[in-house]
Write a protein that holds these residues in place. Structure first.
Motif, PDB file in Angstrom:
ATOM      1  N   MET A 181      76.715 -41.465  99.246  1.00  0.00           N
ATOM      2  CA  MET A 181      75.792 -40.453  98.728  1.00  0.00           C
ATOM      3  C   MET A 181      75.730 -40.532  97.210  1.00  0.00           C
ATOM      4  SD  MET A 181      76.152 -36.330  99.060  1.00  0.00           S
ATOM      5  CE  MET A 181      75.288 -35.246  97.914  1.00  0.00           C
ATOM      6  N   HIS A 182      76.924 -40.659  96.574  1.00  0.00           N
ATOM      7  CA  HIS A 182      76.904 -40.613  95.122  1.00  0.00           C
ATOM      8  C   HIS A 182      76.409 -41.915  94.511  1.00  0.00           C
ATOM      9  CE1 HIS A 182      78.127 -36.642  94.181  1.00  0.00           C
ATOM     10  NE2 HIS A 182      78.992 -36.681  95.159  1.00  0.00           N
ATOM     11  N   ARG A 214      72.798 -41.571  94.412  1.00  0.00           N
ATOM     12  CA  ARG A 214      72.384 -40.677  93.328  1.00  0.00           C
ATOM     13  C   ARG A 214      72.386 -41.412  92.000  1.00  0.00           C
ATOM     14  NH1 ARG A 214      75.962 -35.630  91.892  1.00  0.00           N
ATOM     15  NH2 ARG A 214      75.467 -34.994  93.999  1.00  0.00           N
ATOM     16  N   VAL A 215      73.398 -42.259  91.785  1.00  0.00           N
ATOM     17  CA  VAL A 215      73.447 -43.006  90.532  1.00  0.00           C
ATOM     18  C   VAL A 215      72.201 -43.862  90.387  1.00  0.00           C
ATOM     19  CG1 VAL A 215      74.680 -44.813  89.273  1.00  0.00           C
ATOM     20  CG2 VAL A 215      75.957 -42.951  90.359  1.00  0.00           C
ATOM     21  N   GLY A 248      61.658 -27.587  87.026  1.00  0.00           N
ATOM     22  CA  GLY A 248      62.855 -27.443  87.863  1.00  0.00           C
ATOM     23  C   GLY A 248      64.053 -26.802  87.167  1.00  0.00           C
ATOM     24  N   GLU A 290      65.490 -27.693  84.415  1.00  0.00           N
ATOM     25  CA  GLU A 290      66.386 -28.751  83.943  1.00  0.00           C
ATOM     26  C   GLU A 290      67.218 -28.288  82.740  1.00  0.00           C
ATOM     27  OE1 GLU A 290      67.125 -31.559  85.194  1.00  0.00           O
ATOM     28  OE2 GLU A 290      65.444 -32.424  86.286  1.00  0.00           O
ATOM     29  N   CYS A 291      68.389 -28.919  82.589  1.00  0.00           N
ATOM     30  CA  CYS A 291      69.343 -28.542  81.554  1.00  0.00           C
ATOM     31  C   CYS A 291      69.153 -29.371  80.280  1.00  0.00           C
ATOM     32  CB  CYS A 291      70.758 -28.719  82.083  1.00  0.00           C
ATOM     33  SG  CYS A 291      71.087 -30.420  82.598  1.00  0.00           S
ATOM     34  N   ASP A 335      63.222 -33.925  78.715  1.00  0.00           N
ATOM     35  CA  ASP A 335      63.016 -35.349  78.949  1.00  0.00           C
ATOM     36  C   ASP A 335      61.675 -35.759  78.334  1.00  0.00           C
ATOM     37  OD1 ASP A 335      60.942 -34.808  80.760  1.00  0.00           O
ATOM     38  OD2 ASP A 335      62.236 -34.994  82.518  1.00  0.00           O
ATOM     39  N   VAL A 389      75.869 -32.592  77.629  1.00  0.00           N
ATOM     40  CA  VAL A 389      75.905 -33.721  78.562  1.00  0.00           C
ATOM     41  C   VAL A 389      74.526 -34.378  78.656  1.00  0.00           C
ATOM     42  CG1 VAL A 389      76.580 -34.524  80.864  1.00  0.00           C
ATOM     43  CG2 VAL A 389      77.770 -32.585  79.839  1.00  0.00           C
ATOM     44  N   CYS A 390      73.629 -33.813  79.425  1.00  0.00           N
ATOM     45  CA  CYS A 390      72.401 -34.515  79.809  1.00  0.00           C
ATOM     46  C   CYS A 390      71.412 -34.800  78.670  1.00  0.00           C
ATOM     47  CB  CYS A 390      71.722 -33.778  80.946  1.00  0.00           C
ATOM     48  SG  CYS A 390      72.807 -33.649  82.391  1.00  0.00           S
ATOM     49  N   GLU A 410      71.304 -38.288  77.464  1.00  0.00           N
ATOM     50  CA  GLU A 410      70.856 -39.374  78.345  1.00  0.00           C
ATOM     51  C   GLU A 410      69.359 -39.617  78.273  1.00  0.00           C
ATOM     52  OE1 GLU A 410      73.010 -39.890  82.224  1.00  0.00           O
ATOM     53  OE2 GLU A 410      73.223 -37.730  81.990  1.00  0.00           O
ATOM     54  N   TYR A 453      83.010 -35.141  75.391  1.00  0.00           N
ATOM     55  CA  TYR A 453      81.566 -35.391  75.559  1.00  0.00           C
ATOM     56  C   TYR A 453      81.169 -36.603  74.713  1.00  0.00           C
ATOM     57  CZ  TYR A 453      81.963 -30.694  77.439  1.00  0.00           C
ATOM     58  OH  TYR A 453      82.358 -29.599  78.172  1.00  0.00           O
ATOM     59  N   PRO A 454      81.815 -37.763  74.962  1.00  0.00           N
ATOM     60  CA  PRO A 454      81.627 -38.909  74.051  1.00  0.00           C
ATOM     61  C   PRO A 454      80.190 -39.429  74.015  1.00  0.00           C
ATOM     62  CG  PRO A 454      82.879 -39.541  76.007  1.00  0.00           C
ATOM     63  CD  PRO A 454      82.782 -38.043  76.033  1.00  0.00           C
TER      64      PRO A 454
END
Lengths: 232, 232
Positions: free
Chosen positions: A1-2, A5-6, A95, A97-98, A101, A129-130, A133, A157-158
């Motif tokens: 599953m993960h 997701r990746v 949605g 989102e945190c 984008d 975090v996000c 990305e 949180y590198p």
């Protein structure tokens, strides 16, 4: 599953980068330098922006793109300073989102007066975090780290601390009242992003704001050179 | 694109809730009360836990499940207090997620000595958005909000402040040094979650820690009643 997701995440990041390049091309055409400003919740991005807008001087025309899950609190604060502010709420159509984008930023481009602006600051959703990305078409990624958050955050949180080219270490006026080892923060910062630029600032007292404004003016300068190169 | 994403998220949350119920059943069988502790990065969860473990008394057997994107800094700090600590790194096999989900917690259950524990504290990834969306099988959701983060956070991250049943307002020792209006925070808190329990605490000075420990002991009491009801 993960593992699935990746892969889904990787595909989404690919699509995001494509849209980010389209945003970047639009910003370049308009001659706008774009700074993506990121931090944890409550690190002081908005207060810092208030100080910055007041200190930067009227010859630099600034607009702000405000990212929040919901609400317009920060946008209202900044609009009071008579700069054009555009709001993205990720809870409305995105949605909840945190992070911002590239597609969210793209949806806001028609609402922004890019041709009348030198500097666009995108205030991202408060999250360590996000946001790191997702490129959104920015020229520069800057993060705000508050000394109240502790010395260990670069190690925890590198990706965020590596993604940015400038770290604004904020709330340094509180240092006398904290059990906080500034040397240790700087050591941890260099451990994850050796030599990254950093400025000690206080949005409350104004300490370091002239240096930050000078950094922004240099960023604008390189933006002008880029626009010149593009049109040549 | 974003409507599709919303449906993907809803399906993921459905699956998450199914796994959370399985976790909860395992915790119930072992007679463990589970607290999911959430906050922004640097709000002081780990320091608060250090204080709590020292203050709670040896008759309450505590374990900690530590959630981080990467690293074991917090787990190492807590393990020094001689409690069993299990680490989940979301960067290892979980796509670097910005929150814990039920499946991650499930993967850690075999590593935790549940039968020898009264209270399991799950220290979530520092983030005010996504952790509120993912139940992990906990009995109670508690959040830590630092006064250094500003009064507006309930309005900006309402899902988090609504999801929890207790808000620990931390770092109150810094109040004399901040431009912070505590009444305004409480007003905003009541606007998004009317009447939610709140305690003023300082992990640094110990202020409010006895009240927090008393809250935990009451939570354990209700856990015992639940276990008794389950076995009856």
């Amino acid at each position: 599953m993960h593992r699935t997701r990746v892969r889904v995440v990787e595909d989404a990041l690919d699509a995001n980068n494509t849209i980010a390049r389209a945003n970047r091309a639009d910003f370049d055409r308009a001659g706008v330098t774009v700074v993506n400003l990121m931090s944890a919740p409550g690190a002081g991005k908005t207060t810092l922006l208030e100080r910055t807008l007041a200190a930067l001087g009227t010859d630099v025309r600034v607009a702000v793109l405000e990212g929040d899950v919901q609400g317009t609190l920060d946008a209202d604060r900044l609009a009071a300073l008579h700069v054009p502010v555009t709001q993205i709420n990720t809870a409305q159509g995105f949605g909840g989102e945190c992070h911002l984008d590239a597609n969210m930023v793209r949806s806001a481009i028609p609402a922004m007066p890019l041709d009348d602006v030198d500097l666009l600051v995108i205030e991202n959703v408060g999250n360590l975090v996000c946001p790191a990305e997702f490129r959104v078409g920015e020229d520069h990624r800057v993060m705000v780290a508050s000394v109240t958050e502790g010395e260990d955050k670069p190690l925890k949180y590198p990706l965020m601390f590596r993604a940015c080219e400038l770290v604004l270490i904020n709330k340094v006026d509180l240092l006398p009242h904290l059990d906080f080892d500034l040397d240790r923060l700087l050591y941890n910062l260099d451990a994850v992003h050796p030599g990254v630029a950093r400025l000690l600032v206080s949005a409350r007292t104004g300490e370091g704001i002239p240096d930050w404004c000078a950094w922004l003016r240099r960023a604008l300068g390189s933006g002008d050179r880029r626009a010149a190169a593009t049109s040549a």
